[in-house]
Design a protein around this motif. Structure first.
Motif, short mmCIF file in Angstrom:
data_model
loop_
_atom_site.label_atom_id
_atom_site.label_comp_id
_atom_site.label_asym_id
_atom_site.label_seq_id
_atom_site.Cartn_x
_atom_site.Cartn_y
_atom_site.Cartn_z
N GLN A 267 0.86 -1.16 0.00
CA GLN A 267 0.00 0.00 0.00
C GLN A 267 0.91 1.22 0.00
OE1 GLN A 267 -2.31 0.68 3.54
NE2 GLN A 267 -3.72 2.05 2.47
N VAL A 268 0.65 2.14 -0.92
CA VAL A 268 1.44 3.36 -1.03
C VAL A 268 0.50 4.54 -0.80
CG1 VAL A 268 2.89 4.79 -2.50
CG2 VAL A 268 3.04 2.30 -2.67
N VAL A 269 0.80 5.32 0.22
CA VAL A 269 0.04 6.54 0.51
C VAL A 269 0.93 7.71 0.14
CG1 VAL A 269 -1.11 7.88 2.30
CG2 VAL A 269 -1.19 5.39 2.38
N PHE A 270 0.42 8.54 -0.76
CA PHE A 270 1.18 9.67 -1.29
C PHE A 270 0.44 10.95 -0.92
CE2 PHE A 270 2.11 12.73 -4.62
CZ PHE A 270 3.49 12.66 -4.69
N ASN A 271 1.10 11.83 -0.16
CA ASN A 271 0.51 13.10 0.25
C ASN A 271 1.38 14.25 -0.23
OD1 ASN A 271 -1.64 11.93 1.80
ND2 ASN A 271 -0.12 11.45 3.35
N PHE A 272 0.76 15.17 -0.96
CA PHE A 272 1.43 16.39 -1.41
C PHE A 272 0.72 17.55 -0.72
CE2 PHE A 272 1.72 20.08 -4.13
CZ PHE A 272 3.06 20.13 -4.46
N HIS B 145 -4.01 13.98 -1.91
CA HIS B 145 -3.81 12.76 -1.14
C HIS B 145 -4.23 11.56 -2.01
CE1 HIS B 145 -3.23 15.15 2.46
NE2 HIS B 145 -4.28 15.84 2.11
N TYR B 146 -3.33 10.60 -2.13
CA TYR B 146 -3.60 9.41 -2.93
C TYR B 146 -3.25 8.17 -2.11
CZ TYR B 146 -3.52 12.84 -6.69
OH TYR B 146 -3.77 13.93 -7.46
N ASN B 147 -3.97 7.09 -2.39
CA ASN B 147 -3.78 5.84 -1.67
C ASN B 147 -3.97 4.70 -2.65
OD1 ASN B 147 -3.86 3.65 0.03
ND2 ASN B 147 -5.26 4.57 1.49
N TRP B 148 -2.90 3.97 -2.97
CA TRP B 148 -2.95 2.88 -3.93
C TRP B 148 -2.46 1.58 -3.32
CZ3 TRP B 148 -0.33 7.41 -5.78
CH2 TRP B 148 -1.03 8.14 -6.72
N ASN B 149 -2.90 0.48 -3.91
CA ASN B 149 -2.31 -0.83 -3.67
C ASN B 149 -1.62 -1.26 -4.95
OD1 ASN B 149 -3.37 -0.91 -1.12
ND2 ASN B 149 -4.97 -2.38 -1.57
N ILE B 150 -0.42 -1.81 -4.83
CA ILE B 150 0.30 -2.29 -6.01
C ILE B 150 0.76 -3.71 -5.74
CG2 ILE B 150 2.44 -1.18 -5.21
CD1 ILE B 150 3.20 -0.98 -8.24
N ASP B 151 0.49 -4.58 -6.72
CA ASP B 151 0.96 -5.95 -6.69
C ASP B 151 2.26 -6.00 -7.48
OD1 ASP B 151 1.42 -8.67 -6.91
OD2 ASP B 151 -0.67 -9.17 -7.36
N MET B 152 3.36 -6.22 -6.80
CA MET B 152 4.66 -6.20 -7.46
C MET B 152 4.87 -7.39 -8.38
SD MET B 152 6.16 -3.39 -6.68
CE MET B 152 7.89 -3.62 -6.99
N LYS B 153 4.13 -8.49 -8.19
CA LYS B 153 4.26 -9.65 -9.07
C LYS B 153 3.66 -9.35 -10.44
CE LYS B 153 4.01 -13.24 -5.54
NZ LYS B 153 3.17 -14.32 -4.99
N ASP C 82 -9.17 4.99 -2.89
CA ASP C 82 -10.17 6.04 -2.72
C ASP C 82 -10.53 6.61 -4.09
OD1 ASP C 82 -8.06 7.75 -3.39
OD2 ASP C 82 -7.72 8.38 -1.33
N GLU C 83 -11.46 7.54 -4.11
CA GLU C 83 -11.99 8.04 -5.37
C GLU C 83 -10.94 8.75 -6.21
OE1 GLU C 83 -15.53 11.04 -6.32
OE2 GLU C 83 -16.05 9.49 -4.85
N GLU C 84 -10.16 9.63 -5.60
CA GLU C 84 -9.13 10.37 -6.35
C GLU C 84 -8.05 9.44 -6.90
OE1 GLU C 84 -7.39 14.03 -4.83
OE2 GLU C 84 -9.08 14.17 -3.44
N SER C 85 -7.64 8.49 -6.10
CA SER C 85 -6.60 7.55 -6.52
C SER C 85 -7.10 6.67 -7.66
CB SER C 85 -6.16 6.68 -5.35
OG SER C 85 -5.75 7.48 -4.27
N GLN C 86 -8.33 6.20 -7.55
CA GLN C 86 -8.90 5.38 -8.62
C GLN C 86 -9.09 6.19 -9.90
OE1 GLN C 86 -9.20 2.04 -8.45
NE2 GLN C 86 -9.63 2.17 -10.64
N TYR C 87 -9.41 7.48 -9.76
CA TYR C 87 -9.53 8.35 -10.93
C TYR C 87 -8.20 8.41 -11.69
CZ TYR C 87 -9.65 12.60 -13.71
OH TYR C 87 -9.55 13.49 -14.73
#
Length: 161
Positions: free
Chosen positions: A118-123, A131-139, A147-152
C-alpha cells in the motif's frame, strides 16, 4: 661589496600573468557570480521524483518507482507520475512549488502481504493538498486505487489514448 647592495635593492619582477589577472579580476568575479545566481539553482531545482525519494528505503523506492511508472495495461505513454505532475502544475502554473518551504511530499509504503504494498502519497502545500492511496501488486504490476481520487488517476492511465 657594492655589487651585493645593488642586488638587495632591486625590486622583484612582477609576473605578466599576475598583471593580467589583476586587470581582469572584476570580470571573472562577475562571471562566477552570474553562474552562481542563475545557473546553479536551475540545476538543483526540485521535482516530484526527488521529493518523494528523500526518506524511503531502497525497497520502498523500488515499490514507489514501480507505482509511479505504471502506465496501464497497454504499457504505453502516460504514467501515474505524469498524471500527478500535471495536476500539480495545473494548480501551480507559474510557481516553483518544490522550492517553497511550505511544500511537503510525504510517501508511506507498507506491506499488505507477499509482494503487495500500500502506497500513501501526500502532497501538501500552501494552496492545496493532494492525497492518494494505492495498492500495487509487485508480481503482476497491477495498481488499484483505494479512494476516489486515486482510482480516478488509475482510470485516467488505463483509458488514456
Amino acid at each position: 661589496m657594492v655589487k651585493d647592495s645593488k642586488k638587495k635593492e632591486e625590486k622583484p619582477k612582477e609576473s605578466q600573468f599576475k598583471k593580467f589577472l589583476i586587470k581582469r579580476a572584476p570580470f571573472y568575479l562577475a562571471a562566477i557570480a552570474i553562474l552562481i545566481i542563475f545557473i546553479v539553482p536551475g540545476l538543483t531545482k526540485g521535482d516530484l521524483q526527488s521529493s518523494y525519494r528523500e526518506t524511503l528505503t531502497e525497497e520502498e523506492i523500488l515499490v514507489v518507482d514501480s507505482l509511479m511508472s505504471y502506465n496501464g495495461p497497454d504499457k504505453e505513454g502516460y504514467s501515474i507520475k505524469d498524471a500527478i505532475s500535471n495536476e500539480i502544475s495545473e494548480e501551480y502554473p507559474n510557481e516553483e512549488i518544490y522550492e517553497n518551504k511550505k511544500t511537503k511530499v510525504i510517501t508511506n509504503v507498507s506491506s499488505l502481504g507477499e509482494k503487495i504494498y500500500q502506497v500513501v502519497f501526500n502532497f501538501e502545500s500552501h494552496k492545496k493538498d493532494f492525497h492518494y492511496n494505492w495498492n500495487i501488486d509487485m508480481k503482476t504490476g497491477d495498481v488499484k486505487g483505494n479512494d476516489e481520487e486515486s482510482q480516478y488517476i488509475v482510470d485516467l492511465i488505463d483509458f488514456y489514448d
